[in-house]
Each structure stands twice: as structure tokens, then as C-alpha cells.
Write a protein that holds these residues in place. Structure first.
Motif, PDB file in Angstrom:
ATOM      1  N   LEU A 134       1.038  -0.558  -0.132  1.00  0.00           N
ATOM      2  CA  LEU A 134       0.035   0.039   0.083  1.00  0.00           C
ATOM      3  C   LEU A 134       1.314   1.224   0.222  1.00  0.00           C
ATOM      4  O   LEU A 134       1.872   1.517   0.185  1.00  0.00           O
ATOM      5  CB  LEU A 134      -1.268  -0.160   1.417  1.00  0.00           C
ATOM      6  CG  LEU A 134      -2.584  -0.797   1.344  1.00  0.00           C
ATOM      7  CD1 LEU A 134      -2.737  -0.793   2.615  1.00  0.00           C
ATOM      8  CD2 LEU A 134      -3.082  -1.064   0.171  1.00  0.00           C
ATOM      9  N   ARG A 138      -3.188   6.539   0.998  1.00  0.00           N
ATOM     10  CA  ARG A 138      -4.145   6.191   0.503  1.00  0.00           C
ATOM     11  C   ARG A 138      -4.576   5.481   1.387  1.00  0.00           C
ATOM     12  O   ARG A 138      -5.618   4.338   0.520  1.00  0.00           O
ATOM     13  CB  ARG A 138      -3.327   5.215  -1.003  1.00  0.00           C
ATOM     14  CG  ARG A 138      -2.379   6.531  -2.097  1.00  0.00           C
ATOM     15  CD  ARG A 138      -4.269   8.052  -2.129  1.00  0.00           C
ATOM     16  NE  ARG A 138      -5.134   7.253  -2.277  1.00  0.00           N
ATOM     17  CZ  ARG A 138      -6.591   7.938  -1.788  1.00  0.00           C
ATOM     18  NH1 ARG A 138      -6.370   9.423  -1.035  1.00  0.00           N
ATOM     19  NH2 ARG A 138      -8.146   7.890  -2.281  1.00  0.00           N
ATOM     20  N   SER A 141      -7.740   4.863   3.051  1.00  0.00           N
ATOM     21  CA  SER A 141      -8.801   4.472   1.759  1.00  0.00           C
ATOM     22  C   SER A 141      -8.908   3.265   1.362  1.00  0.00           C
ATOM     23  O   SER A 141     -10.212   2.569   1.361  1.00  0.00           O
ATOM     24  CB  SER A 141      -8.637   5.348   0.090  1.00  0.00           C
ATOM     25  OG  SER A 141      -9.806   5.136  -0.351  1.00  0.00           O
ATOM     26  N   PHE A 142      -8.272   2.221   1.198  1.00  0.00           N
ATOM     27  CA  PHE A 142      -7.969   1.501   0.978  1.00  0.00           C
ATOM     28  C   PHE A 142      -9.063  -0.153   2.133  1.00  0.00           C
ATOM     29  O   PHE A 142     -10.088  -0.239   1.748  1.00  0.00           O
ATOM     30  CB  PHE A 142      -6.746   0.497   0.325  1.00  0.00           C
ATOM     31  CG  PHE A 142      -6.803  -0.809   0.404  1.00  0.00           C
ATOM     32  CD1 PHE A 142      -6.892  -1.387  -0.985  1.00  0.00           C
ATOM     33  CD2 PHE A 142      -6.468  -1.493   2.076  1.00  0.00           C
ATOM     34  CE1 PHE A 142      -6.914  -3.447  -0.752  1.00  0.00           C
ATOM     35  CE2 PHE A 142      -6.102  -3.430   1.334  1.00  0.00           C
ATOM     36  CZ  PHE A 142      -6.691  -4.088   0.404  1.00  0.00           C
ATOM     37  N   THR A 202      -9.392   0.559  -8.360  1.00  0.00           N
ATOM     38  CA  THR A 202      -8.331   0.435  -7.991  1.00  0.00           C
ATOM     39  C   THR A 202      -6.941   1.661  -8.713  1.00  0.00           C
ATOM     40  O   THR A 202      -5.937   1.971  -8.809  1.00  0.00           O
ATOM     41  CB  THR A 202      -7.653  -0.732  -8.749  1.00  0.00           C
ATOM     42  OG1 THR A 202      -8.223  -1.472  -7.096  1.00  0.00           O
ATOM     43  CG2 THR A 202      -6.112  -1.210  -8.263  1.00  0.00           C
ATOM     44  N   GLU A 205      -7.642   5.541  -7.852  1.00  0.00           N
ATOM     45  CA  GLU A 205      -7.207   5.410  -5.919  1.00  0.00           C
ATOM     46  C   GLU A 205      -5.946   5.672  -5.877  1.00  0.00           C
ATOM     47  O   GLU A 205      -5.209   5.889  -4.927  1.00  0.00           O
ATOM     48  CB  GLU A 205      -8.623   4.629  -5.762  1.00  0.00           C
ATOM     49  CG  GLU A 205      -9.910   4.812  -5.685  1.00  0.00           C
ATOM     50  CD  GLU A 205      -9.814   5.601  -4.411  1.00  0.00           C
ATOM     51  OE1 GLU A 205      -9.340   6.470  -3.676  1.00  0.00           O
ATOM     52  OE2 GLU A 205     -11.618   6.037  -4.297  1.00  0.00           O
ATOM     53  N   TRP A 207      -4.281   2.604  -4.319  1.00  0.00           N
ATOM     54  CA  TRP A 207      -4.559   2.154  -3.307  1.00  0.00           C
ATOM     55  C   TRP A 207      -2.769   1.704  -3.127  1.00  0.00           C
ATOM     56  O   TRP A 207      -1.212   2.074  -2.030  1.00  0.00           O
ATOM     57  CB  TRP A 207      -5.081   1.507  -2.907  1.00  0.00           C
ATOM     58  CG  TRP A 207      -6.499   1.849  -2.847  1.00  0.00           C
ATOM     59  CD1 TRP A 207      -6.819   3.058  -1.724  1.00  0.00           C
ATOM     60  CD2 TRP A 207      -7.144   1.620  -3.467  1.00  0.00           C
ATOM     61  NE1 TRP A 207      -8.318   3.424  -1.843  1.00  0.00           N
ATOM     62  CE2 TRP A 207      -8.445   2.110  -2.777  1.00  0.00           C
ATOM     63  CE3 TRP A 207      -7.894   0.353  -3.818  1.00  0.00           C
ATOM     64  CZ2 TRP A 207     -10.142   1.781  -2.844  1.00  0.00           C
ATOM     65  CZ3 TRP A 207      -9.201   0.436  -4.947  1.00  0.00           C
ATOM     66  CH2 TRP A 207     -10.468   0.731  -3.802  1.00  0.00           C
TER      67      TRP A 207
END
Length: 230
Positions: A134, A138, A141-142, A202, A205, A207
Motif C-alpha cells: 500500500l 492511500r 481509503s483502502f 483501483t 485511487e 492504493w
């Protein structure tokens, strides 16, 4: 990179009083496992229930070793190696999944450990491994996106077992899952709303700093997990 002939995932369950010994084994066996003959790629992993991918998921009683082997003979010799014998002395339960690569995309520690991207679909039981590193900015949020996916995963028909795997309690997230068939895996991956939503988000975002998805045919499952052979 040539695909490994066999991939093994060993999972050892220990008693609570042996957790310190398991943590010690995780520290001292990393290099020894990577140096075993025929071990093209090796990772010692913690496990968890994979429902939030936070520290709350971690299972200190269960530990794992994932190894990609040049040959099945090399994998067979693992059982008598120093690391395997040491884990055997403290484990109260052990299961080994013996797998053949059937499709992989992405990277793990900068490598493609399971060979080229695609092979023909497998008949019979299949396994899946996901792994991601990760981006710290982020991560929150994940983690908010994960619980609905985990709920779907454990409700899909055809799932034999699933648990989280990772190199560290935070930031290195992964799952192992075992399915009755390729169709059962695809039902979860492509037809369940929460998982489709995460797949859609994905790319935007951001992540992951690194991610991998791999699919395997199941050669054999040896031993038990929670008192049964999956």
C-alpha cells in the motif's frame, strides 16, 4: 523468468505459549529459506482473517512460508530442511498446499515469481494469491473499501478456505484462497458487486505501490487447517 515447477504454501499453527518461538523463527529462517536448493522465490508470512487488513486481523497463532521451487524434487526436500523441522517442533497443526502456476500478473518485491501472465484455465480445484504494497497516503481509503469485499468472499459458494497473508502487519496486504473450480473463483472476482467496485476504483485511487494477482492449479493439500483438510 522461467515459471516454477511447483509452489508450496506451508501454514503452521502454534499454541499461545509458543508464539515467542514462532516470532523468533520468522526472524532467523528468512535467509535460510531463501537459500534452500531450488528455492527461486521465498517469503515467510504472517496470517490473519483478511477482513479489514489492519492489525486487528493478525493471527499470532498462525504463520506461513510461500516458496516457488525450480522442481518438485526440491519442494519434496523442504520437509527435511532445517526451517521445516524447526517449525515442526513447535507446530500443533500444519497444512501444505502444493500448487502449479496457472496465471499471474504484477510484481512482488520487484519480481514476477510465478512466471508469465497467462496459462490455460485449470480443471478441478484452484487457488488464488493476491498481494499488494500500500501507498501510506492511500491506506485509510483502502481499509474503508475492504470490509464489503471480505464479506462477499466468505459468502461465495465454492470457497474452501481463505485467509490473509502479509510480510508485515501493516502496508503489505495479501490473501490466499482455495476454490472448488475456476468458475467459483471467477464468480467472486468478476460478478460480485463489492469486488467489482474495488477493481474499478483501483486505477484511479492509487492504493498500491506494487500489486500481484496469481492463480494456481492445486496438485495436493497435505495436512489440516482448523482440524480438516481444505
Amino acid at each position: 523468468m522461467r515459471p516454477p515447477e511447483l509452489v508450496t504454501l506451508d501454514v503452521w499453527t502454534v499454541a499461545a505459549h509458543d508464539v515467542p518461538r514462532a516470532v523468533w523463527r520468522m526472524a532467523v529462517d528468512r535467509r535460510a529459506t531463501r537459500r534452500l536448493p531450488g528455492a527461486g522465490f521465498a517469503k515467510l508470512l504472517g496470517t490473519g482473517d483478511g477482513r479489514t487488513f489492519t492489525v486487528r486481523d493478525a493471527d499470532p497463532l498462525r504463520w506461513a512460508a510461500l516458496v516457488a521451487w525450480d522442481s518438485a524434487g526440491d519442494a519434496d526436500r523442504f520437509d527435511t530442511s532445517g526451517p521445516a523441522r524447526a517449525w515442526g517442533r513447535i507446530a500443533r497443526e500444519h497444512v501444505q498446499f502444493r500448487l502449479t502456476p496457472a496465471g499471474s500478473r504484477g510484481r512482488w518485491s520487484g519480481r514476477a515469481p510465478f512466471g508469465p501472465p497467462e496459462h490455460p484455465p485449470q480443471d478441478g480445484p484452484v487457488a488464488s494469491i493476491t498481494r499488494a504494497r500500500l501507498r501510506p497516503a492511500r491506506a485509510a481509503s483502502f481499509w474503508r473499501a475492504v470490509p464489503p469485499v471480505a464479506q462477499e468472499l466468505h459468502a461465495v459458494p465454492g470457497l474452501r478456505c481463505a485467509f490473509g497473508i502479509g510480510e508485515a502487519p501493516l502496508g503489505y496486504q495479501g490473501t490466499f484462497s482455495l476454490w472448488d473450480s475456476t468458475d467459483a473463483l471467477r464468480e467472486f472476482a468478476h460478478r460480485r458487486a463489492a469486488h467489482r467496485d474495488v477493481m474499478r476504483r483501483t486505477p484511479t485511487e492509487g492504493w498500491y505501490a506494487e500489486e500481484l494477482f496469481a492463480r494456481f492449479g492445486v496438485v495436493e493439500v497435505r495436512g489440516t487447517l482448523d482440524g480438516r483438510t481444505p
